[in-house]
Design a protein around this motif. Structure first.
Motif, PDB file in Angstrom:
ATOM      1  N   ASN A  12    -121.735 -49.994 -66.523  1.00 39.67           N
ATOM      2  CA  ASN A  12    -121.243 -49.091 -67.743  1.00 39.67           C
ATOM      3  C   ASN A  12    -122.052 -49.656 -69.079  1.00 39.67           C
ATOM      4  O   ASN A  12    -122.446 -48.715 -69.873  1.00 39.67           O
ATOM      5  N   ALA A  13    -122.100 -50.651 -69.155  1.00 38.74           N
ATOM      6  CA  ALA A  13    -122.808 -51.299 -70.206  1.00 38.74           C
ATOM      7  C   ALA A  13    -124.250 -50.984 -70.408  1.00 38.74           C
ATOM      8  O   ALA A  13    -124.538 -50.788 -71.488  1.00 38.74           O
ATOM      9  N   THR A  14    -124.920 -50.699 -69.258  1.00 37.23           N
ATOM     10  CA  THR A  14    -126.144 -50.203 -69.280  1.00 37.23           C
ATOM     11  C   THR A  14    -126.402 -48.876 -69.934  1.00 37.23           C
ATOM     12  O   THR A  14    -127.089 -48.684 -70.545  1.00 37.23           O
ATOM     13  N   VAL A  15    -125.650 -47.938 -69.183  1.00 32.91           N
ATOM     14  CA  VAL A  15    -125.703 -46.503 -69.768  1.00 32.91           C
ATOM     15  C   VAL A  15    -125.033 -46.210 -71.009  1.00 32.91           C
ATOM     16  O   VAL A  15    -125.518 -45.387 -71.541  1.00 32.91           O
ATOM     17  N   GLU A  16    -124.150 -46.889 -71.117  1.00 34.30           N
ATOM     18  CA  GLU A  16    -123.323 -46.687 -72.709  1.00 34.30           C
ATOM     19  C   GLU A  16    -123.775 -47.302 -73.739  1.00 34.30           C
ATOM     20  O   GLU A  16    -123.093 -47.067 -75.128  1.00 34.30           O
ATOM     21  N   GLY A  17    -124.594 -48.535 -73.584  1.00 31.86           N
ATOM     22  CA  GLY A  17    -124.960 -49.200 -74.891  1.00 31.86           C
ATOM     23  C   GLY A  17    -124.162 -50.143 -75.021  1.00 31.86           C
ATOM     24  O   GLY A  17    -124.485 -51.251 -75.598  1.00 31.86           O
ATOM     25  N   LEU A  18    -122.740 -50.114 -75.438  1.00 31.10           N
ATOM     26  CA  LEU A  18    -121.813 -50.797 -75.673  1.00 31.10           C
ATOM     27  C   LEU A  18    -121.909 -51.983 -74.737  1.00 31.10           C
ATOM     28  O   LEU A  18    -121.500 -52.035 -73.511  1.00 31.10           O
ATOM     29  N   ASP A  19    -122.331 -53.171 -75.217  1.00 25.76           N
ATOM     30  CA  ASP A  19    -122.295 -54.585 -74.533  1.00 25.76           C
ATOM     31  C   ASP A  19    -122.064 -55.839 -75.171  1.00 25.76           C
ATOM     32  O   ASP A  19    -122.980 -56.329 -75.866  1.00 25.76           O
ATOM     33  N   GLY A  20    -120.956 -56.096 -75.071  1.00 21.98           N
ATOM     34  CA  GLY A  20    -120.386 -57.371 -75.646  1.00 21.98           C
ATOM     35  C   GLY A  20    -121.405 -58.689 -75.252  1.00 21.98           C
ATOM     36  O   GLY A  20    -121.124 -59.725 -76.087  1.00 21.98           O
ATOM     37  N   ALA A  21    -122.162 -58.723 -74.367  1.00 20.89           N
ATOM     38  CA  ALA A  21    -122.908 -59.826 -73.757  1.00 20.89           C
ATOM     39  C   ALA A  21    -124.283 -59.644 -74.368  1.00 20.89           C
ATOM     40  O   ALA A  21    -125.157 -60.850 -73.973  1.00 20.89           O
ATOM     41  N   SER A  22    -124.953 -58.368 -75.116  1.00 27.46           N
ATOM     42  CA  SER A  22    -126.257 -58.452 -75.168  1.00 27.46           C
ATOM     43  C   SER A  22    -126.658 -58.948 -76.340  1.00 27.46           C
ATOM     44  O   SER A  22    -127.906 -59.201 -76.731  1.00 27.46           O
ATOM     45  N   ARG A  23    -125.884 -59.277 -77.302  1.00 31.77           N
ATOM     46  CA  ARG A  23    -125.984 -59.738 -78.551  1.00 31.77           C
ATOM     47  C   ARG A  23    -124.766 -60.743 -79.347  1.00 31.77           C
ATOM     48  O   ARG A  23    -123.802 -60.753 -78.655  1.00 31.77           O
ATOM     49  N   ASP A  24    -125.152 -61.528 -80.128  1.00 34.68           N
ATOM     50  CA  ASP A  24    -124.230 -62.337 -80.723  1.00 34.68           C
ATOM     51  C   ASP A  24    -123.524 -61.566 -81.539  1.00 34.68           C
ATOM     52  O   ASP A  24    -124.011 -61.129 -82.703  1.00 34.68           O
ATOM     53  N   ALA A  25    -122.195 -61.605 -81.426  1.00 33.40           N
ATOM     54  CA  ALA A  25    -121.403 -60.460 -82.226  1.00 33.40           C
ATOM     55  C   ALA A  25    -121.117 -61.138 -83.847  1.00 33.40           C
ATOM     56  O   ALA A  25    -120.590 -60.177 -84.492  1.00 33.40           O
ATOM     57  N   GLY A  26    -121.394 -62.386 -84.095  1.00 34.07           N
ATOM     58  CA  GLY A  26    -120.953 -62.705 -85.239  1.00 34.07           C
ATOM     59  C   GLY A  26    -119.592 -62.776 -85.590  1.00 34.07           C
ATOM     60  O   GLY A  26    -118.848 -63.334 -84.800  1.00 34.07           O
ATOM     61  N   ASP A  27    -119.263 -62.205 -86.672  1.00 36.22           N
ATOM     62  CA  ASP A  27    -117.728 -62.128 -86.997  1.00 36.22           C
ATOM     63  C   ASP A  27    -117.002 -61.017 -86.487  1.00 36.22           C
ATOM     64  O   ASP A  27    -115.777 -60.900 -86.648  1.00 36.22           O
TER      65      ASP A  27
END
Length: 722
Positions: free
Chosen positions: A317-332
């Motif tokens: 689902n992260a692929t098609v929905e864009g929301l992906d906590g593992a794709s970028r460093d979330a910072g704060d």
């Protein structure tokens, strides 16, 4: 005893069209604000400050960029780190608000998620009324020693009785609504499509690059002016409920061209490098939106927190929905993971063993994505016995629990049981302060999942259950076992759990030499897509003396992070390795690389083939890093070093769930824990419901503390060291 040491031991959206979608969220529709969404001549935007408020001086977001996020010292994050979370649905003139908050406080809840009417498109005046009420509830929470955050959908707006209203989000702002790759607007009127959108209610999913962005941030700034401690931002995703592969509206098309020089793709084509580039870009759009929301709030309140509900975890689902906590460093930006249950009706009670293992893997994945931040996870239970095991693998996985009864976030399995679990956590909350002492790191690559699995199936769990219409998957094509990247990744994690080799997940945004240095073994399952920097980090780790295990094929690094195809597999090229026999160790610098070209993880996920665990343990044995135990395979272990003189060992027991149907049982076993060269001098154990920790006998053999335990669902052993 010497002989013992010789024994080794959602949101749920499916790709493509579908008539029904299930979501584990409840939004009440009997609101006391009768004019929500009505508007008739009033300002629905509510002014720059939200709700018609004047912005606080100096809080305006600069044009053309983001204000810097104010970083907080660790002490300011203590309430997030120690969180014991519960939902609280309430509306204006709620007669029972005080009594119900008293119940939460008595159950040792430390953070309350106030779920009111912010899901709805409303006038500025009505928004202000809602803010005033939410702040009043927040103050009541504070009076009881609890923190308070407000639930607010980040990219969805509802309007009741939409067909009868002159003004809805879609009617007022069609340019703000997401559009799919097929051009369709991402909006619908409820009537059976999803249960959280009642019949006649409009659901509009908004584009994070449109004018909606400023509108939403202005309202978050207004919330940041209150006594709230933070915002629970619900699932900021590119929803495929109606639209297919959103978002392609004008603002997204312009932004994609400006940032890449490319035109947006007009159809799904994984062989097209522009489409692959667009898939990666969409993850960045969501990440940037999250950062902008937090930055805006922090211009008002430097201590304000944004906790983003992330329902996609590690699967497709992260692929098609864009929301992906593992794709970028979330910072704060903080995250709460919606680790969905196998069924909306029965939770995990009918889930087979591999579904429980999959849930344990997703919980630990949440900790890996968090980087330096504490993470939370929703723990869905049906009854107290299955709920206790869900919470056990949450805590052993390193994420803080939000206890809930499936399928409603604001329910509980039971106040007394919640009090037992949260009271135990309160007494032992220093487990969150310990650094990981696990010997293995598993690399997770979002880009590899995207370009290898290509959104071919959901991959949430492994099983289907035709008898349960609320089951998470209806076809075997949605099983995580069928997906080559996710199956390989989860299979390696399953093998490590069964080998009782505690591991941490390191996502590619955190793939730095310093992050990898503590681990004797790093495993990279099917790392098909890696950036130059990520390859350099793995190379530096091996040169410094680490062991890197690469599994799942000969395409390691054949894509870059944006989906561009390389002439050769860059990771293997970096080490000068050619495909050959499996499990062969190649020396490089002071370390070594072990290559397995077969999908051994996926095979283990499907068959539990013992050869994989044998090879993993053999690699770890060389450095004396193995835990030796006769525990059942489905006992999850985690090691945390509180100080140099104390080692915490968490055991979560999901044994006895091999055939489906809930048959949880206690597990009694002997365990030998490596002590890092120190001498154990005392071992104490405690489980939820115990009056106090109990000291137990132990021996010291070959550098390990050896003792016997009986684990119900969750047990903490503390080893004092000298």
């Amino acid at each position: 005893m010497g002989g013992f040491l010789k024994r080794k031991a959602v949101i749920l959206y499916r790709p493509g069209p579908r008539p029904e979608i299930s979501r584990r969220k409840f939004v009440a529709v009997t609101l006391s604000f009768a004019a929500v969404g009505a508007g008739c001549g009033s300002n629905l935007l509510g002014g720059a400050g939200g709700g018609g408020q004047t912005p606080v001086p100096g809080t305006e977001t600069p044009q053309g960029g983001l204000p810097p996020i104010v970083e907080l010292p660790p002490a300011e994050l203590s309430w997030v780190s120690d969180a014991r979370v519960a939902g609280f649905e309430t509306y204006s003139e709620d007669p029972d608000v005080d009594a119900r908050l008293d119940v939460l406080a008595a159950a040792h809840v430390s953070v309350v998620v106030i779920d009111s009417d912010l899901s709805f498109y409303m006038t500025g005046a009505r928004f202000e009324e809602s803010v005033v009420y939410i702040e009043a509830v927040a103050k009541k929470c504070h009076q009881r020693g609890m923190k308070a955050v407000a639930y607010y959908p980040m990219l969805e707006a509802l309007t009741r009785s939409a067909r009868d209203r002159r003004r809805t989000m879609w009617k007022d702002h069609p340019d703000w609504v997401q559009r799919g790759i097929d051009g369709r607007p991402n909006k619908f009127v409820g009537g059976g499509r999803v249960f959280w959108v009642p019949r006649g209610t409009e659901s509009a999913w908004l584009c994070p690059t449109s004018g909606y962005r400023d509108y939403f941030i202005s309202r978050v700034k207004r919330l940041a002016q209150t006594s709230l401690d933070g915002l629970w931002g619900d699932v900021p995703l590119l929803s495929d409920i109606v639209g297919v592969w959103p978002c392609t509206n004008a603002s997204c098309a312009a932004k994609f061209r400006a940032e890449t020089g490319l035109a947006q793709p007009t159809r799904v084509d994984w062989n097209n490098p522009v489409f692959r580039r667009w898939v990666a870009w969409r993850h960045g759009v969501i990440h940037e939106f999250e950062q902008a929301v937090l930055a805006g709030a922090r211009t008002v309140r430097p201590d304000f927190q944004l906790i983003v509900e992330t329902g996609t975890v590690d699967y497709s689902n992260a692929t098609v929905e864009g929301l992906d906590g593992a794709s970028r460093d979330a910072g704060d930006v903080l995250r709460v993971w919606e680790v969905s249950a196998a069924s909306d009706a029965t939770g995990m009670r009918e889930a087979p063993a591999d579904d429980w293992i999959s849930m344990a893997i997703m919980m630990r994945h949440g900790r890996g994505c968090a980087g330096k931040n504490p993470g939370w996870a929703i723990c869905y239970g049906k009854e107290t016995d299955d709920a206790e095991r869900v919470m056990a693998i949450c805590i052993a996985g390193g994420v803080r629990p939000y206890e809930s009864q499936v399928p409603l976030l604001n329910n509980t399995v039971g106040d007394a049981w919640r009090g037992k679990m949260y009271g135990w956590l309160k007494d032992n909350n220093d487990i969150w302060a310990g650094e990981s002492a696990n010997a293995v790191a598993v690399v997770f690559s979002s880009a590899s999942r995207d370009y290898v699995d290509r959104n071919a199936g959901v991959g949430l769990y492994t099983s289907i259950n035709p008898a349960d219409e609320d089951w998470s998957a209806s076809t075997l094509s949605d099983s995580a076992k069928t997906l080559p990247y996710l199956g390989e990744y989860r299979g390696i994690c399953k093998a490590l759990i069964h080998a009782h080799a505690p591991y941490d997940v390191v996502t590619t945004p955190h793939l730095k030499p310093a992050r990898l240095a503590p681990y004797p073994l790093v495993v990279a399952p099917r790392p098909a897509a890696l950036s130059k920097g990520e390859i350099a980090s793995l190379k530096s780790y091996v040169e410094a003396g680490g062991t890197l295990l690469v599994t799942g094929g000969t395409d390691a690094g054949v894509f870059d992070e944006n989906g561009a195809l390389r002439a050769k597999p860059a990771l293997l090229e970096a080490f000068g390795i050619k495909a050959g026999a499996n499990w062969v160790r190649t020396t490089y610098g002071r370390g070594a690389v072990v290559l397995v070209t077969q999908q051994v993880g996926q095979t283990y996920y499907q068959t539990t083939e013992a050869a994989t665990t044998t090879q993993l343990v053999r690699i770890l044995e060389a450095g004396g890093h193995t835990i030796v135990t006769d525990a059942p395979p489905a006992v999850v272990i985690d090691l945390r070093q509180r100080t140099e003189h104390r080692l915490d060992v968490l055991f979560a027991n999901i044994h006895g769930l091999d055939t489906g149907g809930f048959k949880g049982q206690s597990a009694s076993f002997k365990v030998a824990i490596p002590c890092g060269g120190k001498m154990p001098r005392r071992v104490t154990v405690t489980q939820p419901g115990d009056a106090a920790p109990a000291e137990i006998p132990f021996t010291h053999e070959n550098g390990r503390a050896v003792f016997d335990v009986t684990v119900g669902a969750l047990l903490l052993a503390r080893i004092a060291l000298t």
